[in-house]
Design a protein around this motif. Sequence first.
Motif, PDB file in Angstrom:
ATOM      1  N   SER A   1       2.246  20.453  24.622  1.00  0.00           N
ATOM      2  CA  SER A   1       2.951  21.611  25.182  1.00  0.00           C
ATOM      3  C   SER A   1       2.196  22.204  26.367  1.00  0.00           C
ATOM      4  O   SER A   1       2.755  22.900  27.201  1.00  0.00           O
ATOM      5  CB  SER A   1       3.154  22.678  24.102  1.00  0.00           C
TER       6      SER A   1
ATOM      7  N   ARG B   1       2.333  20.452  31.032  1.00  0.00           N
ATOM      8  CA  ARG B   1       3.656  20.730  31.572  1.00  0.00           C
ATOM      9  C   ARG B   1       3.903  20.082  32.926  1.00  0.00           C
ATOM     10  O   ARG B   1       4.977  20.203  33.477  1.00  0.00           O
ATOM     11  CB  ARG B   1       3.850  22.241  31.712  1.00  0.00           C
TER      12      ARG B   1
ATOM     13  N   ARG C   1      12.442  14.659  33.119  1.00  0.00           N
ATOM     14  CA  ARG C   1      13.154  15.482  32.143  1.00  0.00           C
ATOM     15  C   ARG C   1      13.588  14.752  30.885  1.00  0.00           C
ATOM     16  O   ARG C   1      13.581  15.309  29.799  1.00  0.00           O
ATOM     17  CB  ARG C   1      14.420  16.053  32.787  1.00  0.00           C
ATOM     18  N   MET C   2      14.028  13.500  31.058  1.00  0.00           N
ATOM     19  CA  MET C   2      14.554  12.774  29.901  1.00  0.00           C
ATOM     20  C   MET C   2      13.447  12.603  28.859  1.00  0.00           C
ATOM     21  O   MET C   2      12.309  12.275  29.190  1.00  0.00           O
ATOM     22  CB  MET C   2      15.104  11.416  30.350  1.00  0.00           C
ATOM     23  N   GLU C   3      13.842  12.836  27.610  1.00  0.00           N
ATOM     24  CA  GLU C   3      12.843  12.957  26.550  1.00  0.00           C
ATOM     25  C   GLU C   3      11.918  11.739  26.384  1.00  0.00           C
ATOM     26  O   GLU C   3      10.690  11.893  26.341  1.00  0.00           O
ATOM     27  CB  GLU C   3      13.591  13.230  25.246  1.00  0.00           C
ATOM     28  N   GLN C   4      12.483  10.537  26.296  1.00  0.00           N
ATOM     29  CA  GLN C   4      11.633   9.376  25.994  1.00  0.00           C
ATOM     30  C   GLN C   4      10.591   9.098  27.085  1.00  0.00           C
ATOM     31  O   GLN C   4       9.413   8.964  26.770  1.00  0.00           O
ATOM     32  CB  GLN C   4      12.462   8.116  25.725  1.00  0.00           C
TER      33      GLN C   4
ATOM     34  N   ARG D   1       9.471  11.116  29.215  1.00  0.00           N
ATOM     35  CA  ARG D   1       8.622  12.306  29.257  1.00  0.00           C
ATOM     36  C   ARG D   1       7.517  12.210  28.200  1.00  0.00           C
ATOM     37  O   ARG D   1       6.358  12.500  28.448  1.00  0.00           O
ATOM     38  CB  ARG D   1       9.506  13.527  28.998  1.00  0.00           C
ATOM     39  N   ARG D   2       7.938  11.761  27.022  1.00  0.00           N
ATOM     40  CA  ARG D   2       6.964  11.618  25.931  1.00  0.00           C
ATOM     41  C   ARG D   2       5.893  10.570  26.284  1.00  0.00           C
ATOM     42  O   ARG D   2       4.729  10.728  25.954  1.00  0.00           O
ATOM     43  CB  ARG D   2       7.687  11.209  24.639  1.00  0.00           C
TER      44      ARG D   2
ATOM     45  N   GLU E   1      15.395   9.988  38.376  1.00  0.00           N
ATOM     46  CA  GLU E   1      15.856  11.373  38.206  1.00  0.00           C
ATOM     47  C   GLU E   1      15.987  12.085  39.554  1.00  0.00           C
ATOM     48  O   GLU E   1      16.867  12.925  39.733  1.00  0.00           O
ATOM     49  CB  GLU E   1      14.918  12.128  37.255  1.00  0.00           C
TER      50      GLU E   1
ATOM     51  N   ARG F   1      21.690  13.541  32.087  1.00  0.00           N
ATOM     52  CA  ARG F   1      22.481  13.175  30.902  1.00  0.00           C
ATOM     53  C   ARG F   1      23.831  12.560  31.288  1.00  0.00           C
ATOM     54  O   ARG F   1      24.475  11.897  30.500  1.00  0.00           O
ATOM     55  CB  ARG F   1      22.718  14.383  30.004  1.00  0.00           C
TER      56      ARG F   1
ATOM     57  N   TRP G   1      16.850   4.246  28.178  1.00  0.00           N
ATOM     58  CA  TRP G   1      16.603   5.688  28.140  1.00  0.00           C
ATOM     59  C   TRP G   1      17.791   6.510  28.638  1.00  0.00           C
ATOM     60  O   TRP G   1      18.044   7.603  28.153  1.00  0.00           O
ATOM     61  CB  TRP G   1      15.357   6.027  28.980  1.00  0.00           C
ATOM     62  N   TYR G   2      18.489   5.997  29.647  1.00  0.00           N
ATOM     63  CA  TYR G   2      19.558   6.810  30.250  1.00  0.00           C
ATOM     64  C   TYR G   2      20.951   6.322  29.855  1.00  0.00           C
ATOM     65  O   TYR G   2      21.948   6.821  30.372  1.00  0.00           O
ATOM     66  CB  TYR G   2      19.399   6.844  31.777  1.00  0.00           C
TER      67      TYR G   2
END
Length: 270
Positions: free
Chosen positions: A30, A33, A38-41, A43-44, A126, A137, A174-175
């Motif tokens: 967290s 930053r 933005r996309m979760e996977q 990003r992780r 992105e 999305r 991912w997308y």
Amino acid sequence: MLGWVHIGKWFRPAAEPCLLCGQWLRSSPSERRSVPVRMEQPRRVLMQLCDACMASIPWIRRPICLTCGRAEACGDCARRRETHFVRSRSAVRYDASMKAWLALYKYRGHERLELLLSAMLAFAFERMCLERGVSVRQASSYFHAVVSVPLADERLEERGFNQADRMASALARWYGLKHEHLLSRLHHTEKQSLKSRRSRMLDMQGNFALSASSGRLAVLRSSELRRIVLIDDIFTTGSTMNECARVLRMARPSFAESDIQVYGVLWARS
Ligand SMILES: [Zn+2]
Ligand SMILES: [Zn+2]
């Protein structure tokens, strides 16, 4: 060093090592930053980098050349006679550390590096979405297919995998995009980096073709397929991207009226 990592494991059970250098991550996800995806996977994946590795990524946040997305004034696009792709964006500048990262991946084929490079590529994708006014999305309803620049068979045998194709496949997953194999490479060329820009441009002509299998051709001819994301690892002069875009646009009966639009998404701009 190894002992230290080992001890670290005992005393900090919640900590994770950096995906790239293996140093233990000091900050919690967290706190990290600065991840520009933005996309979760993806990003992780990027969150598994330590601050130092993250800071060494030369993201292209402000493209200067609107055609190829280069971070500085660009002679390549000014000199090109005809540009067949709509625009192209690269995630990073191809500096010494990026060269080292790619070399590590290309010649050793680390799965972790593949994930990392694909997650970095997501930044360029992105950005392309943002510039087209599409949310990440909704990307799958805007772009109809992801296609990668193929490697020559000899090169593929040598290396065992096509990194552009691997990155394309991660991006598609991912997308939620369709990953299509629509291009083939006709013959092997000498190592590109050893050539002058003029001979490179001449060389690319006739290097690629539409995939010959009837299933692929049906996909290509379908009017549903209009906006294609074309993936490659490095944008050098743009001759490969341009030639692949030209060939893809030829899938329509009339090239002049082809409604196929090709958007380049690359990992690095050299
Ligand atoms: Zn690191
Ligand atoms: Zn340019």
